[in-house]
Motif scaffolding. Sequence first.
Motif, mmCIF file in Angstrom:
data_model
loop_
_atom_site.group_PDB
_atom_site.id
_atom_site.type_symbol
_atom_site.label_atom_id
_atom_site.label_comp_id
_atom_site.label_asym_id
_atom_site.label_seq_id
_atom_site.Cartn_x
_atom_site.Cartn_y
_atom_site.Cartn_z
ATOM 1 N N THR A 1 0.798 -1.223 0.000
ATOM 2 C CA THR A 1 0.000 0.000 0.000
ATOM 3 C C THR A 1 0.832 1.274 0.000
ATOM 4 O OG1 THR A 1 -1.659 -1.207 1.285
ATOM 5 C CG2 THR A 1 -1.885 1.180 1.169
ATOM 6 N N ILE A 2 1.914 1.313 0.791
ATOM 7 C CA ILE A 2 2.661 2.559 0.989
ATOM 8 C C ILE A 2 4.009 2.531 0.302
ATOM 9 C CG2 ILE A 2 3.589 4.151 2.714
ATOM 10 C CD1 ILE A 2 1.526 3.037 4.689
ATOM 11 N N GLY A 3 4.843 1.546 0.571
ATOM 12 C CA GLY A 3 6.155 1.489 -0.056
ATOM 13 C C GLY A 3 7.162 0.753 0.802
ATOM 14 N N GLU A 4 8.358 0.535 0.237
ATOM 15 C CA GLU A 4 9.337 -0.336 0.876
ATOM 16 C C GLU A 4 9.903 0.227 2.169
ATOM 17 O OE1 GLU A 4 12.451 -2.567 -1.453
ATOM 18 O OE2 GLU A 4 13.759 -1.240 -0.305
ATOM 19 N N LEU A 5 10.226 1.510 2.198
ATOM 20 C CA LEU A 5 10.842 2.080 3.393
ATOM 21 C C LEU A 5 9.916 1.970 4.603
ATOM 22 C CD1 LEU A 5 13.122 3.563 4.799
ATOM 23 C CD2 LEU A 5 12.138 5.722 4.004
ATOM 24 N N VAL A 6 8.651 2.368 4.424
ATOM 25 C CA VAL A 6 7.693 2.268 5.519
ATOM 26 C C VAL A 6 7.495 0.804 5.905
ATOM 27 C CG1 VAL A 6 5.295 2.659 6.198
ATOM 28 C CG2 VAL A 6 6.528 4.401 4.900
ATOM 29 N N ALA A 7 7.461 -0.071 4.899
ATOM 30 C CA ALA A 7 7.290 -1.504 5.175
ATOM 31 C C ALA A 7 8.452 -2.032 6.006
ATOM 32 C CB ALA A 7 7.180 -2.278 3.863
ATOM 33 N N PHE A 8 9.669 -1.627 5.679
ATOM 34 C CA PHE A 8 10.813 -2.093 6.455
ATOM 35 C C PHE A 8 10.728 -1.602 7.903
ATOM 36 C CE2 PHE A 8 15.005 -1.543 8.301
ATOM 37 C CZ PHE A 8 15.558 -2.808 8.121
ATOM 38 N N ILE A 9 10.366 -0.331 8.091
ATOM 39 C CA ILE A 9 10.261 0.207 9.454
ATOM 40 C C ILE A 9 9.202 -0.549 10.244
ATOM 41 C CG2 ILE A 9 9.626 2.236 10.809
ATOM 42 C CD1 ILE A 9 10.847 3.951 8.585
ATOM 43 N N VAL A 10 8.058 -0.822 9.598
ATOM 44 C CA VAL A 10 7.000 -1.579 10.275
ATOM 45 C C VAL A 10 7.481 -2.993 10.589
ATOM 46 C CG1 VAL A 10 4.699 -2.583 9.991
ATOM 47 C CG2 VAL A 10 5.126 -0.231 9.283
ATOM 48 N N GLY A 11 8.126 -3.647 9.600
ATOM 49 C CA GLY A 11 8.627 -4.997 9.825
ATOM 50 C C GLY A 11 9.676 -5.050 10.915
ATOM 51 N N TRP A 12 10.588 -4.094 10.913
ATOM 52 C CA TRP A 12 11.636 -4.046 11.932
ATOM 53 C C TRP A 12 11.025 -3.818 13.314
ATOM 54 C CZ3 TRP A 12 16.450 -5.515 12.264
ATOM 55 C CH2 TRP A 12 17.286 -4.994 13.253
ATOM 56 N N THR A 13 9.996 -2.976 13.384
ATOM 57 C CA THR A 13 9.310 -2.744 14.658
ATOM 58 C C THR A 13 8.603 -4.003 15.138
ATOM 59 O OG1 THR A 13 8.950 -0.417 14.054
ATOM 60 C CG2 THR A 13 7.600 -1.303 15.817
ATOM 61 N N LEU A 14 7.987 -4.740 14.207
ATOM 62 C CA LEU A 14 7.310 -5.974 14.589
ATOM 63 C C LEU A 14 8.291 -7.038 15.056
ATOM 64 C CD1 LEU A 14 4.531 -6.293 11.856
ATOM 65 C CD2 LEU A 14 4.222 -5.867 14.301
ATOM 66 N N ILE A 15 9.493 -7.055 14.499
ATOM 67 C CA ILE A 15 10.515 -7.988 14.990
ATOM 68 C C ILE A 15 10.770 -7.724 16.472
ATOM 69 C CG2 ILE A 15 12.966 -8.603 14.860
ATOM 70 C CD1 ILE A 15 12.812 -8.186 11.853
ATOM 71 N N MET A 16 10.884 -6.452 16.829
ATOM 72 C CA MET A 16 11.067 -6.092 18.235
ATOM 73 C C MET A 16 9.887 -6.569 19.078
ATOM 74 S SD MET A 16 11.113 -2.252 19.876
ATOM 75 C CE MET A 16 9.395 -2.005 19.402
ATOM 76 N N VAL A 17 8.666 -6.370 18.586
ATOM 77 C CA VAL A 17 7.469 -6.774 19.329
ATOM 78 C C VAL A 17 7.462 -8.277 19.564
ATOM 79 C CG1 VAL A 17 4.947 -6.907 19.232
ATOM 80 C CG2 VAL A 17 6.109 -4.825 18.507
#
Length: 617
Positions: A123-139
């Motif tokens: 929906t948004i793009g790769e950079l935002v997706a990476f930040i979301v994915g990296w944050t979810l790894i932490m979660v």
Amino acid sequence: MPDSGLFSPKRTPDDQHPADFKMLRTLVHKISQKKSSDINDIAQSHLARILNLFDLVGIGVGTGLGLGVYVIPGTVSRYYAGPGVLTSFSIAAVASVIAGLCYAELSARFPRAGCAYIYSFVTIGELVAFIVGWTLIMVYVLGTASIARSLAGHIDFIANNSMSATLKDELPITAEFLSSYPDFLAFGITLLLSFVLAFCVKIFSSIMNITAAINFAVLLFIIIAGSLQADINNWQIQENQVPEGTEGGKGGFMPFGILGILKGAAIYFQAFIGFDSVASTGEEVINPQRNIPMASMISLMTVFCGYFGVSGVITLMLPYYYQDADVPILYAFQKTSWGWAQWIVSIGAISSLSTSFLGGMFSLSRLLYAMSSDDLLFKFMGKVHPRFRTPFIGTLCAGVLTGLMALIFDVDELIDMMSVGALVAYSVAAACVLLLRYAKDADKYTETEHEDDHFHIKDIVKQIMNTEKLKKPTKLSTFIVTSEIILYIVLCVLVSQLVIQARSSIGAADPLAITGLVILLFCMICIMVSIGIQPTSQATVTYKVPFVPLFPAIGILINIFLMMMLDGVTWIKCGAWTLKGLVIYIVFGFCCHYKKWKSTSNTSPRTSRNSVVVQKT
């Protein structure tokens, strides 16, 4: 370089020095490219599609009925909300239900592993997706590590804390940011369950189904038995009845005030992770467009009933200031005349925490698989076992990382970071629903319907109110909705900060504070009205969130408000984690793969190996 959609780019510098701008164009394309949403690409998977609706419900219920039942009620009632834990839970439940509805629609559109990461990538793009994915790894890492510690703590509690006492004496750890002793039991449990998950998904789903049934039966016992030991006076304790030296606030139903309730809600929010695990099964489910939304809703309702019953019972059984933050239900039964019931509770707790751990590890391993498949993490993490058809290397790596966290770190010190990560992911999911619902359907337009990329102020003003009564989204309407969503998020932050920082002035009916709040809320309502009258997408989806844009907008507001309730130290920790991720993204992506981008920068975007298309943002 394509037009931005609003203004035409100046071509003179690029034409005069094409080599100087080649890298910049490559980087811009890289961070803004989106993953293909083509249904044929989505249907392809290297994983085995063997899970049915019953399996998904078991995963959702088993994952959700873990920390939120056996650990978090004690922490929230003891330190934040008292008997008002029910209110904290209800606030978190509203936001979680809305997030679950958004996940259900997105999983019906894009049934892929990765949850919010894949939704934001499309929906948004790769950079935002990476930040979301990296944050979810932490979660996921912190969540599963905390579950492993809690599981080991329940086993140790049954053994009269003999294991922890021995380790504290023989192998003490004095560092402030680490645990007081190495928890080898938690480490061993993590490795064992990760090994099971890595090599057989069907065994994993069978375990989840069986233990979910056990959990449900034990929860019914806890609620019924606890009700027989309930004392309504524990919800009406006055300040002068709180023992000296005990942190009990002001007594009553909300002894720590409304701020304590909201902080408790922010912490409780992390417990609603069942629908997240269900959405992670997108590439391993039979008929995912139908089964994932149904399983998400069933799981949410079941978990809601379990949380509500347990949270109310334990605060009626025992005064809130006597609650145990680690094993609240076991401790509550131990202090009553039904001490024998703690053995039944122990069976449920160990069973529930084990399944919750497996669900968290499942989500983590599938996220690593999705990100490595998109070349955003090391490729070996996405390697699929030829026989078992599971991402076994990524699962084992996740198990080792989580085990080390559970072994030596004091996870309780990092638990607030989980709430930030979950709230960010759920806010992005709600925003993705809005963007997709009002997005232009490129495949439904012919060449004769080509639109001019130049938007004039007059046209923008007219389209904000949709005076033309358009029925199909256009580039202009999509641009307006995107801009309004961004502005709405900014206003949510401002409203949250105003309410938190000026709460005493608002409570005292200060004209300036009230006026500012009314103006901000009025602007937010106007934005929602404008979005609501824009033409919607004609795409056919098996499930859609009702009352759009109202439900996603409410979800975003609650999520942002709960995020603002967390302290500054938590935000510093999350900022440091995000900064590390961006460094990895830059070094791993831009340096290691620049030659690949350079060689393919002039090729058709639809020929890339991961079906990634470059689109304008």
